[in-house]
Design a protein around this motif. Sequence first.
Motif, PDB file in Angstrom:
ATOM      1  N   LYS A 163      31.132  47.770  40.921  1.00 49.23           N
ATOM      2  CA  LYS A 163      31.858  46.556  40.511  1.00 49.23           C
ATOM      3  C   LYS A 163      33.238  46.264  41.284  1.00 49.23           C
ATOM      4  O   LYS A 163      34.111  47.082  41.340  1.00 49.23           O
ATOM      5  N   VAL A 164      33.524  44.981  41.592  1.00 49.62           N
ATOM      6  CA  VAL A 164      34.876  44.787  42.397  1.00 49.62           C
ATOM      7  C   VAL A 164      35.386  43.935  41.113  1.00 49.62           C
ATOM      8  O   VAL A 164      35.116  42.918  40.933  1.00 49.62           O
ATOM      9  N   VAL A 165      37.006  44.061  41.018  1.00 47.87           N
ATOM     10  CA  VAL A 165      37.715  43.361  40.375  1.00 47.87           C
ATOM     11  C   VAL A 165      38.780  42.781  41.300  1.00 47.87           C
ATOM     12  O   VAL A 165      39.328  43.370  42.008  1.00 47.87           O
ATOM     13  N   GLY A 166      38.818  41.506  41.166  1.00 53.37           N
ATOM     14  CA  GLY A 166      39.731  40.700  42.016  1.00 53.37           C
ATOM     15  C   GLY A 166      40.927  40.252  41.111  1.00 53.37           C
ATOM     16  O   GLY A 166      40.732  39.882  39.896  1.00 53.37           O
ATOM     17  N   VAL A 167      41.983  40.476  41.661  1.00 51.55           N
ATOM     18  CA  VAL A 167      43.251  40.120  41.080  1.00 51.55           C
ATOM     19  C   VAL A 167      43.884  38.850  41.697  1.00 51.55           C
ATOM     20  O   VAL A 167      44.372  39.143  42.964  1.00 51.55           O
ATOM     21  N   THR A 168      44.473  38.046  40.950  1.00 49.72           N
ATOM     22  CA  THR A 168      45.433  37.018  41.877  1.00 49.72           C
ATOM     23  C   THR A 168      46.633  36.527  40.856  1.00 49.72           C
ATOM     24  O   THR A 168      46.530  36.771  39.773  1.00 49.72           O
ATOM     25  N   PHE A 169      47.468  35.731  41.552  1.00 51.26           N
ATOM     26  CA  PHE A 169      48.442  35.262  40.419  1.00 51.26           C
ATOM     27  C   PHE A 169      47.847  33.752  40.472  1.00 51.26           C
ATOM     28  O   PHE A 169      47.173  33.162  41.207  1.00 51.26           O
ATOM     29  N   VAL A 199      52.529  33.499  38.085  1.00 54.80           N
ATOM     30  CA  VAL A 199      53.080  33.704  39.241  1.00 54.80           C
ATOM     31  C   VAL A 199      54.517  34.565  39.399  1.00 54.80           C
ATOM     32  O   VAL A 199      54.883  35.308  39.913  1.00 54.80           O
ATOM     33  N   ARG A 200      55.231  34.228  38.246  1.00 57.71           N
ATOM     34  CA  ARG A 200      56.711  34.946  38.183  1.00 57.71           C
ATOM     35  C   ARG A 200      56.705  35.988  37.505  1.00 57.71           C
ATOM     36  O   ARG A 200      57.631  36.606  36.767  1.00 57.71           O
ATOM     37  N   THR A 201      55.408  36.778  37.449  1.00 55.20           N
ATOM     38  CA  THR A 201      55.209  38.055  36.870  1.00 55.20           C
ATOM     39  C   THR A 201      56.447  39.220  37.414  1.00 55.20           C
ATOM     40  O   THR A 201      56.348  39.264  38.583  1.00 55.20           O
ATOM     41  N   ALA A 202      57.027  39.693  36.521  1.00 51.80           N
ATOM     42  CA  ALA A 202      57.833  41.002  36.937  1.00 51.80           C
ATOM     43  C   ALA A 202      57.310  42.148  36.622  1.00 51.80           C
ATOM     44  O   ALA A 202      57.604  43.229  37.440  1.00 51.80           O
ATOM     45  N   ASP A 203      56.719  42.265  35.288  1.00 52.19           N
ATOM     46  CA  ASP A 203      56.038  43.620  34.973  1.00 52.19           C
ATOM     47  C   ASP A 203      54.750  43.265  35.004  1.00 52.19           C
ATOM     48  O   ASP A 203      53.980  42.709  34.317  1.00 52.19           O
ATOM     49  N   PHE A 204      53.926  44.257  35.859  1.00 49.29           N
ATOM     50  CA  PHE A 204      52.667  44.162  36.222  1.00 49.29           C
ATOM     51  C   PHE A 204      51.843  45.091  35.260  1.00 49.29           C
ATOM     52  O   PHE A 204      50.535  45.155  35.306  1.00 49.29           O
ATOM     53  N   THR A 205      52.511  45.743  34.291  1.00 46.97           N
ATOM     54  CA  THR A 205      51.630  46.783  33.365  1.00 46.97           C
ATOM     55  C   THR A 205      50.538  46.163  32.765  1.00 46.97           C
ATOM     56  O   THR A 205      49.563  46.903  32.767  1.00 46.97           O
ATOM     57  N   PRO A 206      50.770  45.155  32.030  1.00 51.68           N
ATOM     58  CA  PRO A 206      49.679  44.612  31.128  1.00 51.68           C
ATOM     59  C   PRO A 206      48.354  44.353  31.980  1.00 51.68           C
ATOM     60  O   PRO A 206      47.345  44.443  31.659  1.00 51.68           O
ATOM     61  N   PHE A 207      48.617  43.818  33.179  1.00 53.25           N
ATOM     62  CA  PHE A 207      47.550  43.221  33.844  1.00 53.25           C
ATOM     63  C   PHE A 207      46.776  44.433  34.675  1.00 53.25           C
ATOM     64  O   PHE A 207      45.704  44.365  34.857  1.00 53.25           O
ATOM     65  N   ALA A 208      47.674  45.316  35.164  1.00 54.95           N
ATOM     66  CA  ALA A 208      46.784  46.689  35.682  1.00 54.95           C
ATOM     67  C   ALA A 208      46.169  47.295  34.709  1.00 54.95           C
ATOM     68  O   ALA A 208      44.922  47.743  35.006  1.00 54.95           O
TER      69      ALA A 208
END
Lengths: 391, 288
Positions: A163-169, A199-208
């Motif tokens: 499984k590949v998970v792609g992440v972008t803004f 785009v302006r995300t400062a905290d990446f925790t929830p997305f991670a």
Amino acid sequence: MRLLRSSILAIAAAAMAAPATAQELKLGYVTDLSGPLAGSYTPTWEGFDIYMQARNEDGGIAGATVDIALDDDGLRADRSVAAARKQIDRNRVIGIFGLSLSSTHAATLAETRKSGVPVVTAFSAIAEALPPAQDYYYSTGVMFEMAGEAIAELTGEIAAEGKVVGVTFDSVGGRAALTHNRLAAEELGYDWGEVIFPVRTADFTPFAQSVNEAAPDVVVGHYGAEQNLGMIAALRAAGYDGPYVIASYGASEATAAQAAQQAGSDENIYMVSRFAPASEEVEGMQALRDAAAAYGVNNPTSMHVTGWVLGAVVADALERCGTECDPEGLNAALQETSVETGGLTGGPITFSGDDHYGTSYWRLYKWDGTNLVAVGDWLAKDGLDFDIESN
Amino acid sequence: MELVINTLVLGAIYSLLAAGIVVIYKASRVVNFAHGEFAVLGAYLYFSLSQAMPGVPAILVVVLVTAICAALGATLYHVLMRRLVGRPPFVAAMVTIGLAIILKAAIVIGWESRSVGLNLTRIVLIDYGRGFRLTLIEAITIVTCIAAFTGIFAFFRYASLGRQFRGVAESALLASQRQVNINLILALAWALALGSAVIAGVLFGGRSILTPQSVFIGLSGLTAALVGGLDSFRGALFGGFLVAAATYLTARLVDPSLAEAVPFVLLLAVMLWRPWGVFGTREELNRV
């Protein structure tokens, strides 16, 4: 008295007349030198600049010295347009190079096309360079859709399946890269997941956490250098220790080094790039290192290689265009480009009348704690495998 | 469990930011729009000092940076904000907006737009399994928030200076007639605010990566303060955790791309219902 006044006027007129700029080729360079991505675009400019300085010191190009008008667009399309207009009207440039984020290209091209001035971008690229190529626009840079497809194929060097998970803004380019990554990955038999954040995300925790919850075998990040740093730190904190691929949109070996530091480990950090890292021992790299040392550029990276390659392409076109080169002549010369880069890219940079992007070469690198080390060979892409309309 | 922990951690950071905004507003009726910039500037200062003093424990560097920024806050009041006392509220607000722009530029120039990580600690205290873990820095963040608000409540209830502060907040004119040094109280407010901003900034940087764009956490802090009530510390605590919950849960459970907008939808809803905030003092709204 009348004679004195006439003499003074004659002398003044002679002084104000446009000087015979014997043997000088005027080029324009517009890029982000102060905005959010200055950290990526500035080294690319430096690479181009030291290439031209080295050529000038070596006797110039086609018997002429190169004079570059540099302007900062601060990553804004309106400033890019204004800079292009000013360079064309006041600096009398015969070509404009560099540019910044792809979102600035269309507006700038609309302006430069009015004057028939060719543009070659070094960093980002838009689909107008692909066949059937639009007039006056060329690119040696990274096209999002192409990068997405290339990364999917190169993922095979890391994991043959899974499984590949792609992440972008949430940007046009990011979504384009992600879409083509997905299409290519699914065709190769991978399972796919994706996470898109503001785009302006400062905290990446929830997305991670969302990425980690998807149980990936490989994670690919389609965004700039600083997002890579934030995301990998958050991923490692969330417990994901697997392979993480940095798609090289403004990222370099410096990004990989900092990502490893952020992650607390050198393990499983990869990067896909069109340009060799500056540590790579290839034929063309020594000239770049010598120029960097001579002109005060410390620690060159693949971003400097990006600019250097652009310089080589432009110089080749200028050589064929000649000392009296004008915008039309340069444009015609660019359409017959074939430049060997001495290993700085996987193959020659080629443009033709119909294709202003040419075959692009991509390679997977792995961070080994000190340098980016090549994994496998260069992958050649002769065009997109999936139509852009299939997004 | 992961949702709870991360919401608590984010809520702690937002609450600390909101507390700094509340302390200035409570004392002077000024909304500080530069609070996020002060927080990130303090975090970048921590980064530089910790690089310059590699053998010094992180906690001492934090104390040093907090002291520097608290002194900066008091100085800022004496040099600039003091001159605006008595002027219409929008004047002070515009000044803080100008400060925000200057501070952001200072960060860009001073650190060359670099992204930095504070690397405070990577120790994992509890690991429940894939993604469910409590790290030391997260625990420190939550404990710091509890300690900070306990200190705030105790200060304003029991300390002489705290009672004077409350007097100034109620009525500066009456307080001055009771021999309270207004300028000292207001300088103290700015010092406390910037000190808490720095702590919030360092804790945020320890959790994520610091970039010049990180100043947007100030918007989250301001939203939390407005939701809770600009003159209420209890509101700052409530608002911080509510905004954090709305942001984090939206990002995780609904749609990541909505995460940025949800706090402002929440703010609109609260403003329509109780314009002075959930725990704020009902008052004539002549502030900016």
